[in-house]
Design a protein around this motif. Sequence first.
Motif, PDB file in Angstrom:
ATOM      1  N   ALA A  22       0.865  -1.181   0.000  1.00 27.48           N
ATOM      2  CA  ALA A  22       0.000   0.000   0.000  1.00 27.48           C
ATOM      3  C   ALA A  22       0.898   1.225   0.000  1.00 27.48           C
ATOM      4  O   ALA A  22       1.465   1.580   1.037  1.00 27.48           O
ATOM      5  CB  ALA A  22      -0.922  -0.012   1.208  1.00 27.48           C
ATOM      6  N   GLY A  23       1.051   1.824  -1.159  1.00 28.38           N
ATOM      7  CA  GLY A  23       1.958   2.957  -1.267  1.00 28.38           C
ATOM      8  C   GLY A  23       3.381   2.500  -1.039  1.00 28.38           C
ATOM      9  O   GLY A  23       3.871   1.585  -1.692  1.00 28.38           O
ATOM     10  N   LYS A  24       4.049   3.122  -0.075  1.00 28.85           N
ATOM     11  CA  LYS A  24       5.432   2.758   0.245  1.00 28.85           C
ATOM     12  C   LYS A  24       5.520   1.644   1.276  1.00 28.85           C
ATOM     13  O   LYS A  24       6.604   1.195   1.618  1.00 28.85           O
ATOM     14  CB  LYS A  24       6.171   3.985   0.795  1.00 28.85           C
ATOM     15  CG  LYS A  24       6.289   5.113  -0.177  1.00 28.85           C
ATOM     16  CD  LYS A  24       6.977   6.298   0.469  1.00 28.85           C
ATOM     17  CE  LYS A  24       7.006   7.482  -0.491  1.00 28.85           C
ATOM     18  NZ  LYS A  24       7.603   8.668   0.125  1.00 28.85           N
ATOM     19  N   HIS A  25       4.393   1.221   1.782  1.00 26.63           N
ATOM     20  CA  HIS A  25       4.373   0.277   2.892  1.00 26.63           C
ATOM     21  C   HIS A  25       4.106  -1.158   2.420  1.00 26.63           C
ATOM     22  O   HIS A  25       3.216  -1.400   1.606  1.00 26.63           O
ATOM     23  CB  HIS A  25       3.290   0.659   3.904  1.00 26.63           C
ATOM     24  CG  HIS A  25       3.425   2.060   4.410  1.00 26.63           C
ATOM     25  ND1 HIS A  25       4.386   2.428   5.318  1.00 26.63           N
ATOM     26  CD2 HIS A  25       2.728   3.181   4.119  1.00 26.63           C
ATOM     27  CE1 HIS A  25       4.276   3.705   5.575  1.00 26.63           C
ATOM     28  NE2 HIS A  25       3.270   4.200   4.852  1.00 26.63           N
ATOM     29  N   ASN A  26       4.875  -2.083   2.957  1.00 22.63           N
ATOM     30  CA  ASN A  26       4.591  -3.503   2.777  1.00 22.63           C
ATOM     31  C   ASN A  26       3.732  -3.931   3.954  1.00 22.63           C
ATOM     32  O   ASN A  26       4.138  -3.765   5.108  1.00 22.63           O
ATOM     33  CB  ASN A  26       5.880  -4.329   2.740  1.00 22.63           C
ATOM     34  CG  ASN A  26       6.656  -4.095   1.474  1.00 22.63           C
ATOM     35  OD1 ASN A  26       6.074  -3.924   0.414  1.00 22.63           O
ATOM     36  ND2 ASN A  26       7.972  -4.069   1.571  1.00 22.63           N
ATOM     37  N   CYS A  27       2.560  -4.450   3.659  1.00 16.21           N
ATOM     38  CA  CYS A  27       1.599  -4.794   4.709  1.00 16.21           C
ATOM     39  C   CYS A  27       1.364  -6.296   4.750  1.00 16.21           C
ATOM     40  O   CYS A  27       1.442  -6.978   3.722  1.00 16.21           O
ATOM     41  CB  CYS A  27       0.274  -4.085   4.462  1.00 16.21           C
ATOM     42  SG  CYS A  27       0.425  -2.295   4.337  1.00 16.21           S
ATOM     43  N   VAL A  28       1.057  -6.775   5.936  1.00 14.73           N
ATOM     44  CA  VAL A  28       0.728  -8.186   6.120  1.00 14.73           C
ATOM     45  C   VAL A  28      -0.568  -8.255   6.917  1.00 14.73           C
ATOM     46  O   VAL A  28      -0.668  -7.698   8.011  1.00 14.73           O
ATOM     47  CB  VAL A  28       1.846  -8.935   6.874  1.00 14.73           C
ATOM     48  CG1 VAL A  28       1.453 -10.390   7.097  1.00 14.73           C
ATOM     49  CG2 VAL A  28       3.151  -8.851   6.116  1.00 14.73           C
TER      50      VAL A  28
END
Length: 125
Positions: A22-28
């Motif tokens: 999500a954008g610059k973020h890696n999400c789990v």
Amino acid sequence: MKKNKSKVNSAAEKEFVFEFRAGKHNCVLKVPLQFPAQDNICDLHGRLMLLHKIPCYIENELKTSLSNFVESEAILDYDREAELALQRLALGDVDMNQLTNAWTRSYVEVIPHFSMLLCLRTKIH
């Protein structure tokens, strides 16, 4: 006393893990799910999207991943149940005559129903 024919409640909790960017973020996203799954996948997918504020461009990927996860876990559960059933047969825990009689009754009840549906479908088309 008759043996209880009802299935043992074999509900298990398994963790669904979904990784996305999500954008610059890696999400789990990690969600514990009860199996066998009782919820509609579309409903569950919608709730996950809302509760975890998942971006709309991830929607299809999440739905596909969730569907694949639930399907593969269901197949694993069916395989385990089938393996246990075969073991019970091999050990003699199940009366083969009783089993074949139950299958015969099931087929006698179900086959005419599907035959009738097939005839109706053929007449409609």
